[in-house]
Scaffold this motif. Structure first.
Motif, PDB file in Angstrom:
ATOM      1  N   ALA A  36       0.839  -1.208   0.000  1.00  0.00           N
ATOM      2  CA  ALA A  36       0.000   0.000   0.000  1.00  0.00           C
ATOM      3  C   ALA A  36       0.878   1.264   0.000  1.00  0.00           C
ATOM      4  N   PHE A  37       1.926   1.246   0.822  1.00  0.00           N
ATOM      5  CA  PHE A  37       2.829   2.408   0.878  1.00  0.00           C
ATOM      6  C   PHE A  37       3.533   2.608  -0.468  1.00  0.00           C
ATOM      7  N   GLU A  39       2.556   1.869  -3.419  1.00  0.00           N
ATOM      8  CA  GLU A  39       1.639   2.430  -4.420  1.00  0.00           C
ATOM      9  C   GLU A  39       1.402   3.917  -4.164  1.00  0.00           C
ATOM     10  N   GLU A  40       1.336   4.291  -2.893  1.00  0.00           N
ATOM     11  CA  GLU A  40       1.120   5.706  -2.555  1.00  0.00           C
ATOM     12  C   GLU A  40       2.326   6.556  -2.955  1.00  0.00           C
ATOM     13  N   ILE A  41       3.518   6.048  -2.683  1.00  0.00           N
ATOM     14  CA  ILE A  41       4.721   6.808  -3.030  1.00  0.00           C
ATOM     15  C   ILE A  41       4.887   6.876  -4.549  1.00  0.00           C
ATOM     16  N   ARG A  42       4.468   5.809  -5.236  1.00  0.00           N
ATOM     17  CA  ARG A  42       4.521   5.789  -6.700  1.00  0.00           C
ATOM     18  C   ARG A  42       3.641   6.908  -7.268  1.00  0.00           C
ATOM     19  N   ALA A  43       2.437   7.049  -6.723  1.00  0.00           N
ATOM     20  CA  ALA A  43       1.495   8.066  -7.209  1.00  0.00           C
ATOM     21  C   ALA A  43       2.057   9.479  -6.993  1.00  0.00           C
ATOM     22  N   ILE A  44       2.723   9.699  -5.873  1.00  0.00           N
ATOM     23  CA  ILE A  44       3.315  11.012  -5.574  1.00  0.00           C
ATOM     24  C   ILE A  44       4.427  11.330  -6.569  1.00  0.00           C
ATOM     25  N   LEU A  45       5.293  10.371  -6.817  1.00  0.00           N
ATOM     26  CA  LEU A  45       6.412  10.592  -7.738  1.00  0.00           C
ATOM     27  C   LEU A  45       5.930  10.866  -9.157  1.00  0.00           C
ATOM     28  N   PHE A  46       4.857  10.198  -9.559  1.00  0.00           N
ATOM     29  CA  PHE A  46       4.314  10.414 -10.910  1.00  0.00           C
ATOM     30  C   PHE A  46       3.852  11.856 -11.101  1.00  0.00           C
ATOM     31  N   LYS A  47       3.384  12.494 -10.035  1.00  0.00           N
ATOM     32  CA  LYS A  47       2.881  13.870 -10.127  1.00  0.00           C
ATOM     33  C   LYS A  47       3.953  14.846 -10.593  1.00  0.00           C
ATOM     34  N   THR A  48       5.220  14.529 -10.341  1.00  0.00           N
ATOM     35  CA  THR A  48       6.311  15.447 -10.697  1.00  0.00           C
ATOM     36  C   THR A  48       6.834  15.213 -12.111  1.00  0.00           C
ATOM     37  N   ASP A  49       6.189  14.298 -12.840  1.00  0.00           N
ATOM     38  CA  ASP A  49       6.562  14.004 -14.231  1.00  0.00           C
ATOM     39  C   ASP A  49       7.938  13.365 -14.381  1.00  0.00           C
ATOM     40  N   MET A  50       8.321  12.530 -13.429  1.00  0.00           N
ATOM     41  CA  MET A  50       9.602  11.832 -13.542  1.00  0.00           C
ATOM     42  C   MET A  50       9.571  10.742 -14.602  1.00  0.00           C
ATOM     43  N   GLY A  51       8.383  10.302 -14.964  1.00  0.00           N
ATOM     44  CA  GLY A  51       8.269   9.266 -15.988  1.00  0.00           C
ATOM     45  C   GLY A  51       8.262   7.864 -15.393  1.00  0.00           C
ATOM     46  N   GLN A  56       9.607   3.802 -11.432  1.00  0.00           N
ATOM     47  CA  GLN A  56       9.736   2.374 -11.122  1.00  0.00           C
ATOM     48  C   GLN A  56      11.064   2.084 -10.431  1.00  0.00           C
ATOM     49  N   ALA A  57      12.130   2.718 -10.912  1.00  0.00           N
ATOM     50  CA  ALA A  57      13.454   2.510 -10.313  1.00  0.00           C
ATOM     51  C   ALA A  57      13.478   2.988  -8.862  1.00  0.00           C
ATOM     52  N   LEU A  58      12.837   4.116  -8.583  1.00  0.00           N
ATOM     53  CA  LEU A  58      12.804   4.663  -7.228  1.00  0.00           C
ATOM     54  C   LEU A  58      11.974   3.785  -6.290  1.00  0.00           C
ATOM     55  N   VAL A  59      10.819   3.344  -6.776  1.00  0.00           N
ATOM     56  CA  VAL A  59       9.953   2.481  -5.960  1.00  0.00           C
ATOM     57  C   VAL A  59      10.632   1.140  -5.700  1.00  0.00           C
ATOM     58  N   ASP A  60      11.291   0.597  -6.716  1.00  0.00           N
ATOM     59  CA  ASP A  60      12.014  -0.677  -6.553  1.00  0.00           C
ATOM     60  C   ASP A  60      13.112  -0.552  -5.497  1.00  0.00           C
ATOM     61  N   GLU A  61      13.772   0.608  -5.483  1.00  0.00           N
ATOM     62  CA  GLU A  61      14.848   0.837  -4.505  1.00  0.00           C
ATOM     63  C   GLU A  61      14.295   0.815  -3.081  1.00  0.00           C
ATOM     64  N   ILE A  62      13.160   1.481  -2.894  1.00  0.00           N
ATOM     65  CA  ILE A  62      12.524   1.490  -1.564  1.00  0.00           C
ATOM     66  C   ILE A  62      12.084   0.083  -1.183  1.00  0.00           C
ATOM     67  N   ALA A  63      11.473  -0.625  -2.129  1.00  0.00           N
ATOM     68  CA  ALA A  63      10.986  -1.987  -1.855  1.00  0.00           C
ATOM     69  C   ALA A  63      12.146  -2.921  -1.497  1.00  0.00           C
ATOM     70  N   GLY A  68       8.838  -4.276   4.584  1.00  0.00           N
ATOM     71  CA  GLY A  68       8.636  -5.003   5.841  1.00  0.00           C
ATOM     72  C   GLY A  68       9.147  -4.275   7.071  1.00  0.00           C
ATOM     73  N   ARG A  69       9.811  -3.135   6.868  1.00  0.00           N
ATOM     74  CA  ARG A  69      10.333  -2.363   7.998  1.00  0.00           C
ATOM     75  C   ARG A  69       9.451  -1.156   8.290  1.00  0.00           C
ATOM     76  N   VAL A  70       9.472  -0.707   9.534  1.00  0.00           N
ATOM     77  CA  VAL A  70       8.818   0.546   9.904  1.00  0.00           C
ATOM     78  C   VAL A  70       9.884   1.634   9.856  1.00  0.00           C
ATOM     79  N   VAL A  71       9.663   2.642   9.023  1.00  0.00           N
ATOM     80  CA  VAL A  71      10.673   3.684   8.826  1.00  0.00           C
ATOM     81  C   VAL A  71      10.072   5.072   9.025  1.00  0.00           C
TER      82      VAL A  71
END
Length: 308
Positions: A36-37, A39-51, A56-63, A68-71
């Motif tokens: 869920a997190f 997907e939410e961060i993905r939607a935020i990043l898309f708003k800035t037109d990063m493409g 995907q690369a940024l979300v993959d890095e976080i994943a 599974g961690r609380v940050v």
């Protein structure tokens, strides 16, 4: 105000989207990194037109590093910044200067992208570095463009070569480089008519202008800079692809970053075109223009989040 502060100010709209929206994802006890997190961060990043590719690369890095961690928010911001620096990595040399003689710089772009103003800012930058400059007013189809560039040349105290109205732009480019060689000028900046990337005949004309410059200096133009309007966001990518093909672009000048929340398009350009972003403009003044520094850009983007 130094350029970093100008950059922060210019990226405020993009930064507000990133920083406010990311902050809203967190509570004081932190946040579990789950699907869920992500997907939410993905939607935020898309708003800035990063493409898509960059997001995907940024979300993959976080994943990969945090699932599974609380940050806390600071952890996410640090991860995003590190990955963005990696995605934006490029040569630190904004201009490839000629080994000897004048350095020829050709500038192209669509109408209204901020081309003439960017040329003036480039000329000012070269002058401030102690270099002599001559401008070639190659937009011969628009009297206002020649007039505007002439006004800038007078203000900046640099030479300019113009042609008759409707004269072939390649002839102006040829004479501008000819003058640069004769006067032992350090840099010759050749303007070209604004055009849409779909206008095939005008795109072919860019090749003729290149050829005219090369007749004077075989290895020139040393740089072919494409001015893109940052407010166009992802639309700028299709422009850049067509221009890069027709004109053999060596880099991007990204103008009007201060007028958009789509500043993330810088990342998309780097990933999709593999063209360096050489200069950025964040306002109308000469001081609002500088060589692109990826570290500085990323820090400015997240300055509000970390209270910098």
């Amino acid at each position: 105000m130094g350029f970093f502060d100008r950059l922060k100010q210019g990226l405020k709209k993009t930064g507000r989207v990133l920083n406010t929206d990311i902050r809203d994802l967190f509570k004081s006890e932190g946040r579990l990194i789950d699907e869920a997190f992500l997907e939410e961060i993905r939607a935020i990043l898309f708003k800035t037109d990063m493409g898509f590719v960059s997001v995907q690369a940024l979300v993959d890095e976080i994943a990969t590093t945090m699932r599974g961690r609380v940050v806390q928010m600071e952890d996410i911001v640090a991860t995003l910044k590190n990955k963005l620096r990696e995605l934006l990595a490029q040569s630190e040399s904004p201009i490839e200067y000629a080994a000897s003689g004048p350095t020829a710089v050709m500038v192209c772009g669509v109408n209204g992208a901020g081309k003439t103003t960017s040329i003036a800012k480039l000329a000012h930058m070269f002058k401030s570095q102690g270099k002599s400059v001559v401008l070639g007013a190659g937009d011969t189809f628009r009297a206002a463009a020649v007039e505007q560039l002439t006004i800038w040349s007078n203000r900046l105290g640099v030479a300019i070569v113009t042609g008759e109205p409707k004269a072939h732009p390649a002839s102006v480019a040829y004479r501008a480089v000819e003058k640069a060689i004769a006067d032992k000028t350090d840099v010759c900046i050749v303007d070209t008519a604004g055009r849409l990337q779909t206008q095939v005949n005008l795109m072919t004309e860019l090749t003729k202008i290149r050829d005219a410059i090369a007749k004077q200096i075989p290895e020139a133009p040393h740089e072919v800079l494409l001015v893109l309007d940052a407010t166009t966001g992802q639309n700028g990518i299709s422009q850049a692809a067509k221009f890069a093909e027709a004109a053999g672009c060596t880099g991007i000048v990204l103008a009007k970053l201060d007028g958009t929340a789509k500043g993330g398009v810088v990342v998309a350009i780097r990933q999709q075109l593999n063209l360096p972003v050489k200069f950025i403009g964040v306002g109308e003044q000469h001081e609002d223009f500088a060589a692109f520094d990826s570290n500085q850009f990323v820090d400015a983007l997240f300055a509000d989040a970390l209270g910098v």
